[in-house]
Design a protein around this motif. Structure first.
Motif, PDB file in Angstrom:
ATOM      1  N   ARG A  25       0.820  -1.209   0.000  1.00  0.00           N
ATOM      2  CA  ARG A  25       0.000   0.000   0.000  1.00  0.00           C
ATOM      3  C   ARG A  25       0.861   1.268   0.000  1.00  0.00           C
ATOM      4  NH1 ARG A  25      -5.268  -0.272   0.555  1.00  0.00           N
ATOM      5  NH2 ARG A  25      -5.384   1.756   1.568  1.00  0.00           N
ATOM      6  N   ARG A  26       2.033   1.228   0.647  1.00  0.00           N
ATOM      7  CA  ARG A  26       2.912   2.396   0.722  1.00  0.00           C
ATOM      8  C   ARG A  26       3.838   2.532  -0.485  1.00  0.00           C
ATOM      9  NH1 ARG A  26       2.748   0.682   6.072  1.00  0.00           N
ATOM     10  NH2 ARG A  26       4.524  -0.714   5.823  1.00  0.00           N
ATOM     11  N   ARG A  86      -3.540   3.440  -3.831  1.00  0.00           N
ATOM     12  CA  ARG A  86      -4.410   4.087  -4.830  1.00  0.00           C
ATOM     13  C   ARG A  86      -4.903   3.074  -5.864  1.00  0.00           C
ATOM     14  NH1 ARG A  86      -6.722   8.604  -5.950  1.00  0.00           N
ATOM     15  NH2 ARG A  86      -6.702   9.541  -8.007  1.00  0.00           N
ATOM     16  N   LEU A  87      -4.047   2.121  -6.224  1.00  0.00           N
ATOM     17  CA  LEU A  87      -4.474   1.088  -7.176  1.00  0.00           C
ATOM     18  C   LEU A  87      -5.654   0.291  -6.633  1.00  0.00           C
ATOM     19  CD1 LEU A  87      -1.123  -0.336  -8.571  1.00  0.00           C
ATOM     20  CD2 LEU A  87      -2.866   0.941  -9.826  1.00  0.00           C
ATOM     21  N   VAL A  88      -5.546  -0.160  -5.392  1.00  0.00           N
ATOM     22  CA  VAL A  88      -6.619  -1.010  -4.865  1.00  0.00           C
ATOM     23  C   VAL A  88      -7.817  -0.204  -4.363  1.00  0.00           C
ATOM     24  CG1 VAL A  88      -5.190  -3.020  -4.385  1.00  0.00           C
ATOM     25  CG2 VAL A  88      -5.451  -1.282  -2.627  1.00  0.00           C
ATOM     26  N   ASP A  89      -7.596   1.010  -3.890  1.00  0.00           N
ATOM     27  CA  ASP A  89      -8.703   1.796  -3.334  1.00  0.00           C
ATOM     28  C   ASP A  89      -9.449   2.622  -4.376  1.00  0.00           C
ATOM     29  OD1 ASP A  89      -7.963   0.802  -0.865  1.00  0.00           O
ATOM     30  OD2 ASP A  89      -6.948   2.638  -0.216  1.00  0.00           O
ATOM     31  N   ALA A  90      -8.762   3.028  -5.444  1.00  0.00           N
ATOM     32  CA  ALA A  90      -9.397   3.910  -6.433  1.00  0.00           C
ATOM     33  C   ALA A  90      -9.528   3.280  -7.819  1.00  0.00           C
ATOM     34  CB  ALA A  90      -8.614   5.225  -6.545  1.00  0.00           C
ATOM     35  N   GLY A 100      -7.477  -7.228  -9.499  1.00  0.00           N
ATOM     36  CA  GLY A 100      -6.413  -7.263  -8.515  1.00  0.00           C
ATOM     37  C   GLY A 100      -5.154  -6.689  -9.142  1.00  0.00           C
ATOM     38  N   VAL A 101      -4.068  -6.751  -8.400  1.00  0.00           N
ATOM     39  CA  VAL A 101      -2.802  -6.201  -8.866  1.00  0.00           C
ATOM     40  C   VAL A 101      -1.752  -7.302  -8.808  1.00  0.00           C
ATOM     41  CG1 VAL A 101      -1.008  -4.465  -8.451  1.00  0.00           C
ATOM     42  CG2 VAL A 101      -3.411  -3.911  -7.994  1.00  0.00           C
TER      43      VAL A 101
END
Length: 135
Positions: A25-26, A86-90, A100-101
């Motif tokens: 996430r960071r 940002r990828l997973v939340d937006a 998914g990523v």
């Protein structure tokens, strides 16, 4: 620890999933842009899930290009720098289905999938909660 170190620890059986997710996430990830008329972020669909490609550095992106046979040859790979969060939340919520990523997908011993499940993506997009509707 950085994301690549956390991935190595998890793959080695010594990592902490919560720490891995925190580092993901960071992390500032490089996400290549798709070619073609639709544009957007480069991704692939497998098993009914759209996997967004993300890379920890330019070297990992170059290995991906080489694996696709597209390294060199005058092709310029455009990419965005995006936080994993940002990828997973937006981005995942607007992907139009389960998404998914996958990080460093071309690295046999260094890739990691972040699937569309609770705790990784927003609950409304999590397939394990019956909300992300697997295609």
């Amino acid at each position: 620890m950085q994301l690549t170190e956390e991935i190595a620890a998890i793959r080695g059986g010594l990592g902490d999933p919560a720490r891995l997710l925190g580092e993901f996430r960071r992390a500032v990830l490089l996400v290549p842009l798709a070619d073609g008329p639709d544009g957007g972020l480069m991704s692939a669909v497998s098993g009914g899930i759209r996997w967004i490609y993300a890379f920890t550095d330019e070297e990992a992106l170059t290995r991906f290009a080489a694996a696709r046979g597209e390294a060199g040859a005058g092709r310029e790979w455009e990419f965005l720098s995006v936080l994993g969060a940002r990828l997973v939340d937006a981005v995942v919520p607007v992907a139009g289905g389960p998404a998914g990523v996958v990080v460093n997908v071309a690295d046999e011993d260094g890739s990691m999938f972040f699937p569309p499940v609770a705790g990784i993506v927003p609950d409304a997009n999590a397939v394990d909660l019956g909300r992300g509707e697997a295609a």
